[in-house]
Write an enzyme that holds these catalytic residues in place. Sequence first.
Site, PDB file in Angstrom:
ATOM      1  N   GLU A 262     -17.951  50.598  30.017  1.00  0.00           N
ATOM      2  CA  GLU A 262     -19.248  49.956  30.250  1.00  0.00           C
ATOM      3  C   GLU A 262     -20.012  50.712  31.335  1.00  0.00           C
ATOM      4  O   GLU A 262     -19.430  51.116  32.344  1.00  0.00           O
ATOM      5  CB  GLU A 262     -19.078  48.518  30.763  1.00  0.00           C
ATOM      6  CG  GLU A 262     -18.420  47.562  29.809  1.00  0.00           C
ATOM      7  CD  GLU A 262     -18.238  46.181  30.437  1.00  0.00           C
ATOM      8  OE1 GLU A 262     -18.931  45.870  31.419  1.00  0.00           O
ATOM      9  OE2 GLU A 262     -17.388  45.428  29.940  1.00  0.00           O
TER      10      GLU A 262
ATOM     11  N   GLU B  89     -11.571  43.096  31.619  1.00  0.00           N
ATOM     12  CA  GLU B  89     -11.562  43.092  33.089  1.00  0.00           C
ATOM     13  C   GLU B  89     -10.589  42.080  33.695  1.00  0.00           C
ATOM     14  O   GLU B  89     -10.986  41.162  34.420  1.00  0.00           O
ATOM     15  CB  GLU B  89     -12.980  42.855  33.614  1.00  0.00           C
ATOM     16  CG  GLU B  89     -13.928  43.963  33.256  1.00  0.00           C
ATOM     17  CD  GLU B  89     -15.273  43.880  33.986  1.00  0.00           C
ATOM     18  OE1 GLU B  89     -15.668  42.780  34.406  1.00  0.00           O
ATOM     19  OE2 GLU B  89     -15.918  44.932  34.127  1.00  0.00           O
TER      20      GLU B  89
HETATM   21  C1  GLA Z   1     -18.567  43.291  33.297  1.00  0.00           C
HETATM   22  C2  GLA Z   1     -18.153  42.610  32.011  1.00  0.00           C
HETATM   23  C3  GLA Z   1     -19.242  42.517  31.008  1.00  0.00           C
HETATM   24  C4  GLA Z   1     -20.551  42.181  31.645  1.00  0.00           C
HETATM   25  C5  GLA Z   1     -20.846  43.218  32.702  1.00  0.00           C
HETATM   26  C6  GLA Z   1     -22.180  43.044  33.370  1.00  0.00           C
HETATM   27  O1  GLA Z   1     -18.312  44.622  33.329  1.00  0.00           O
HETATM   28  O2  GLA Z   1     -17.023  43.207  31.421  1.00  0.00           O
HETATM   29  O3  GLA Z   1     -18.880  41.521  30.069  1.00  0.00           O
HETATM   30  O4  GLA Z   1     -20.501  40.909  32.205  1.00  0.00           O
HETATM   31  O5  GLA Z   1     -19.873  43.117  33.694  1.00  0.00           O
HETATM   32  O6  GLA Z   1     -22.454  44.123  34.216  1.00  0.00           O
END
Ligand code: GLA
Length: 681
Positions: free
Chosen positions: A317, A154
């Site tokens: 995710e 991210e």
């Molecule tokens: C982000 C991060 C993860 C985690 C999620 C929690 O997407 O990439 O490491 O912290 O948020 O929702």
Amino acid sequence: MKNIYNNEKRLLHGGDYNPDQWLDYPDILKDDLRLMKLANVNTMTVGIFAWSALEPTEGNYNFEWLDKIIDDVYNQGGRVILATPSGARPAWLSEKYPEVLRTNDRREKMLHGGRHNHCFSSPIYREKTQKMNYKLAERYGNHPALIMWHVSNEYSGDCHCELCQENFRDWLKNKYKTIENVNKAWWGPFWSHTYTDWSQIESPSSIGENAVHGLNLDWKRFVTDQTIDFYENEAKPLRELTPNVPITTNFMADTDDLIPFQSLNYEKFSKHVDILSWDCYPAWHNDWETTKDLATKVGFINDLYRSLKQQPFLIMECTPSGVNWHNVNKAKRPGMHTLASMQLLAHGSDSVLYFQWRKSRGSSEKFHGAVVDHDNSEENRVFKEVSQVGEILDKIKEIKGSMKQSKVAIIYDWENDWALKDAQGFGKESRRYPQTLQSHYKYFWDKNISVDVVTPQQDLSKYSLVVAPMMYMMTEETMDRFRDYVKNGGVLVGSYLSGLVNETDLTYLGGWPKTLQEIYGIDVKEIDTLYPKDRNSIKFGNESFEVVDYCTIIEAKEAEVLAKYEEDFYKNTPAITKNNLEKGKAYFIGARTNQEFLSKFYDKIVKDLDINEVEDFISECGISIQIRENEDAKYYFVMNFTEEEKNIEIKGSYIDLILGKEAEILNIMKPYGVYVLKKNK
Ligand code: GLA
Ligand code: ZN
């Protein structure tokens, strides 16, 4: 697309696995393997924040634990997406090399801690991350479990340290060549902002310069380029040593509204990943919108991220239940996880991957939803639903690689979004550019019409209808492309707040741009901004529709007037127009209308264009049908985004892939119910 991942015939199911947090708990690690089989997962994303486990002290590497995890997963039929750990770093690194730490816009040096807080320019951080990635690629590049690289995590944010300032000045020199050109592009003489030397230019700051819009825009562009440059530096060893392993990094969305991520231009970034992946966290069951309304937003953003590369993407995710960072972190109700997962696939994902496999024991994410809870039990409700999703993914795996074929495109432009947000004027709270696109999108979602959400630079010729509202910042090239699109037979819809400034945020002189006048057959005379409680209305056909926020005062030239204002000093002047230009048509929506108007308006256009992708289905409101297709078949995802039973009638014969039999003609869909139906071509 590179082959290692292509060879994988399954839809990916699994997610972020952090064994590095559990190295002192061998029983848990053993149990993970057992539970993975029961959860029907096949892919684990490992190593994301594992730097301190991989290099506990400088130059001393420890890969044994990772060797074992990867082998173990592989030995039971699983695959691995291997992450590079640059998203967070060990304390020794920040302590010894403070230059790796970020400086904020107030020029304050950040302390060690948290994550995603490094300087993208730092030569030392670049060297250290690259070195780590060489080690990973050398060690695991040929491991048969490895199907993909997940570079960092991210990417976001900016750094204002001296190294970054220097890089920014170099970036500007490269773009503008002379300081005079910078002054011209940024309207230098305003408030005496003329620069006489490159060294005077600084990044925007809340305690310094923030009123020069051209500078703000260029800084954002630079941050995107600098982030990509950092990413490419990380990717170099991977590309060099493992050319057959595709590379991704996980993108995001912004806010609970699921609008496109604001701080990086993903259109540019998407060209640097082999496969696009992103992290999708809708606030299901919230108390401000219906499930159906939220589902349209999920549809919109997935359609954007799919369309960027015009290929299936991955959900890197999502959560099996609640998250830990919404204001209220509600659990997904029974059935919602299955429905939400199917929706992601329906819009082009080839995976359902989770954050996170197992809830951690300490720190801030210990209550974030996971496949395995602290109870460590396969009897857990959430675990069972995940396992069920795994079964379904196996039954529908033939959809992998199939795409959507949309006749309708909605335009989203990151730079326009930045510029419009930054503009002083209009209404502070009422711009809502991405939200306006979502409301146009909603019409098509409700009618089960596939949409690509594309940028102005993408090929428009394959679309019958292009919807491009609120293009405040518009380059002349974009105007020319829109004109050619219409002349060649396209149907274009534009709106208020369009065509006001060029790419450096300088207004167009001499009235509304001539090319736009030609396209729409109108001239724009004024834009009236309304107070939140102000109302006007327009007469369209025999009906009156309320309008709010923005009213354009229009002079119709060649265009036909479809609706006029009913109030105020521009009463009886054109509000909605239609222009025929060579083989195509261009509609202009002068005011911010409500959903009822959009529905009437698009009904007619869609009828004229004869777009109906679901003629075999008669369904009630709240059911969404999305189609993916490949050479052999079309796949219809039929999804009930309501809390009630809904009826659906299906004509023709379809195979129900989940039930493994011919679909019934008349069906009652249960709340959150889903069908995946196949029709051979
Ligand atoms: C982000 C991060 C993860 C985690 C999620 C929690 O997407 O990439 O490491 O912290 O948020 O929702
Ligand atoms: Zn920096």
